[in-house]
Design a protein around this motif. Structure first.
Motif, PDB file in Angstrom:
ATOM      1  N   TYR A  53      61.307 -61.142  10.499  1.00 28.28           N
ATOM      2  CA  TYR A  53      59.912 -61.002  10.931  1.00 28.28           C
ATOM      3  C   TYR A  53      58.969 -61.511   9.839  1.00 28.28           C
ATOM      4  CZ  TYR A  53      55.442 -58.904  12.074  1.00 28.28           C
ATOM      5  OH  TYR A  53      54.098 -58.716  12.324  1.00 28.28           O
ATOM      6  N   PHE A  54      59.268 -61.170   8.588  1.00 24.98           N
ATOM      7  CA  PHE A  54      58.443 -61.614   7.466  1.00 24.98           C
ATOM      8  C   PHE A  54      58.407 -63.137   7.382  1.00 24.98           C
ATOM      9  CE2 PHE A  54      58.606 -63.159   3.038  1.00 24.98           C
ATOM     10  CZ  PHE A  54      57.295 -62.906   2.672  1.00 24.98           C
ATOM     11  N   PHE A  55      59.574 -63.773   7.441  1.00 29.18           N
ATOM     12  CA  PHE A  55      59.624 -65.230   7.332  1.00 29.18           C
ATOM     13  C   PHE A  55      58.838 -65.903   8.455  1.00 29.18           C
ATOM     14  CE2 PHE A  55      63.751 -64.536   4.949  1.00 29.18           C
ATOM     15  CZ  PHE A  55      63.229 -64.899   3.730  1.00 29.18           C
ATOM     16  N   ASP A  97      56.464 -73.995   2.209  1.00 27.19           N
ATOM     17  CA  ASP A  97      57.653 -74.692   1.735  1.00 27.19           C
ATOM     18  C   ASP A  97      58.699 -73.703   1.218  1.00 27.19           C
ATOM     19  OD1 ASP A  97      59.107 -77.099   1.158  1.00 27.19           O
ATOM     20  OD2 ASP A  97      58.626 -76.783  -0.964  1.00 27.19           O
ATOM     21  N   GLU A  98      58.283 -72.764   0.403  1.00 25.67           N
ATOM     22  CA  GLU A  98      59.220 -71.766  -0.149  1.00 25.67           C
ATOM     23  C   GLU A  98      59.794 -70.866   0.943  1.00 25.67           C
ATOM     24  OE1 GLU A  98      60.545 -71.302  -3.244  1.00 25.67           O
ATOM     25  OE2 GLU A  98      59.628 -73.243  -3.623  1.00 25.67           O
ATOM     26  N   VAL A  99      58.940 -70.418   1.851  1.00 26.29           N
ATOM     27  CA  VAL A  99      59.411 -69.550   2.937  1.00 26.29           C
ATOM     28  C   VAL A  99      60.396 -70.304   3.824  1.00 26.29           C
ATOM     29  CG1 VAL A  99      58.661 -68.401   5.064  1.00 26.29           C
ATOM     30  CG2 VAL A  99      57.446 -67.975   2.932  1.00 26.29           C
ATOM     31  N   ALA A 104      65.849 -71.012   5.688  1.00 29.01           N
ATOM     32  CA  ALA A 104      66.978 -71.907   5.981  1.00 29.01           C
ATOM     33  C   ALA A 104      68.245 -71.427   5.286  1.00 29.01           C
ATOM     34  CB  ALA A 104      66.645 -73.335   5.559  1.00 29.01           C
ATOM     35  N   MET A 105      68.121 -70.929   4.059  1.00 33.52           N
ATOM     36  CA  MET A 105      69.300 -70.405   3.355  1.00 33.52           C
ATOM     37  C   MET A 105      69.859 -69.175   4.055  1.00 33.52           C
ATOM     38  SD  MET A 105      68.654 -70.919  -0.739  1.00 33.52           S
ATOM     39  CE  MET A 105      67.468 -69.620  -0.840  1.00 33.52           C
ATOM     40  N   LYS A 106      68.996 -68.413   4.720  1.00 36.33           N
ATOM     41  CA  LYS A 106      69.446 -67.216   5.430  1.00 36.33           C
ATOM     42  C   LYS A 106      69.721 -67.500   6.903  1.00 36.33           C
ATOM     43  CE  LYS A 106      67.049 -64.006   2.421  1.00 36.33           C
ATOM     44  NZ  LYS A 106      67.958 -62.922   2.105  1.00 36.33           N
ATOM     45  N   LEU A 107      69.717 -68.789   7.254  1.00 39.94           N
ATOM     46  CA  LEU A 107      69.992 -69.242   8.623  1.00 39.94           C
ATOM     47  C   LEU A 107      68.996 -68.694   9.635  1.00 39.94           C
ATOM     48  CD1 LEU A 107      73.883 -68.975   8.633  1.00 39.94           C
ATOM     49  CD2 LEU A 107      72.478 -70.982   8.129  1.00 39.94           C
ATOM     50  N   GLN A 162      65.109 -62.588  -4.061  1.00 40.03           N
ATOM     51  CA  GLN A 162      64.381 -63.837  -3.815  1.00 40.03           C
ATOM     52  C   GLN A 162      63.043 -63.586  -3.135  1.00 40.03           C
ATOM     53  OE1 GLN A 162      67.446 -65.938  -1.618  1.00 40.03           O
ATOM     54  NE2 GLN A 162      67.749 -67.324  -3.351  1.00 40.03           N
ATOM     55  N   ILE A 163      63.030 -62.687  -2.173  1.00 36.81           N
ATOM     56  CA  ILE A 163      61.779 -62.375  -1.471  1.00 36.81           C
ATOM     57  C   ILE A 163      60.796 -61.721  -2.427  1.00 36.81           C
ATOM     58  CG2 ILE A 163      60.734 -60.961   0.336  1.00 36.81           C
ATOM     59  CD1 ILE A 163      63.242 -61.474   2.025  1.00 36.81           C
TER      60      ILE A 163
END
Length: 189
Positions: A53-55, A97-99, A104-107, A162-163
């Motif tokens: 939800y955050f992303f 960009d960072e989000v 993407a790393m967390k699919l 990371q978050i």
């Protein structure tokens, strides 16, 4: 002899049916195990749901802020508002960009799920002259406040390193931009 052949055929059919029934029942016993493995692979925890939800919310908020800032750079006659719009756009592009990289790393696939910011964009496009700066600054104040609230909420609800690093890196700049937006807004009144 003729009676023995149909008897053998009958015994063979019964034996074949017994083997078939045993195979089917054993497959059913294996299937629940497979299902439990499959279910475990796709179980989403509350933490993962919160992070997803955050992303998505942060990406949508950033896209909205970028769009508003681009409009401000084109339509505003005030150089201070144009400069603020440019700085906000640069900051939000970095956030987006960072989000996007982290998602993407967390699919996690980020798509624009809700388009509630469209009304703000239409109001901004329709605004003329001196009203434009007021509409833009009010919309930006609200959008930045909402994004800051997202950052603060996720920082309380997650332990993901990371978050938390993302929040610590961008939250101070978000506050700075919000204060500057409010200051310019008060000057224009």
């Amino acid at each position: 002899m003729k009676a023995i052949i149909p008897l053998k055929a009958s015994i063979f059919k019964v034996f074949f049916l017994i083997v078939l029934v045993l195979c089917m029942t054993s497959c059913r016993k294996i299937n629940p195990i497979e299902n439990s493995f499959k279910n475990q692979a796709f179980v989403i925890t509350e933490k993962e749901e919160t992070e997803t939800y955050f992303f998505i919310s942060t990406a949508n908020a950033s896209k909205s802020i970028i769009s508003k800032s681009q409009i401000a750079q084109q339509k505003s006659s005030d150089a201070i508002v144009q400069e603020l719009g440019k700085r906000i756009e640069i900051q939000e592009n970095q956030v987006l960009d960072e989000v996007s990289k982290m998602a993407a790393m967390k699919l996690i696939v980020i798509t624009e799920i809700n388009a509630t910011h469209k009304r703000d964009l239409y109001n901004l496009i329709d605004a003329k002259g001196s009203d434009f700066n007021d509409v833009y600054l009010n919309a930006m104040k609200e959008a930045l406040s909402d994004q800051i609230e997202l950052f603060e909420t996720i920082s309380r609800e997650t332990n993901d390193k990371q978050i938390l690093e993302l929040v610590l890196r961008f939250l101070p700049e978000q506050y700075k931009l919000l204060r500057e937006t409010e200051r310019i807004r008060k000057q224009n009144v």
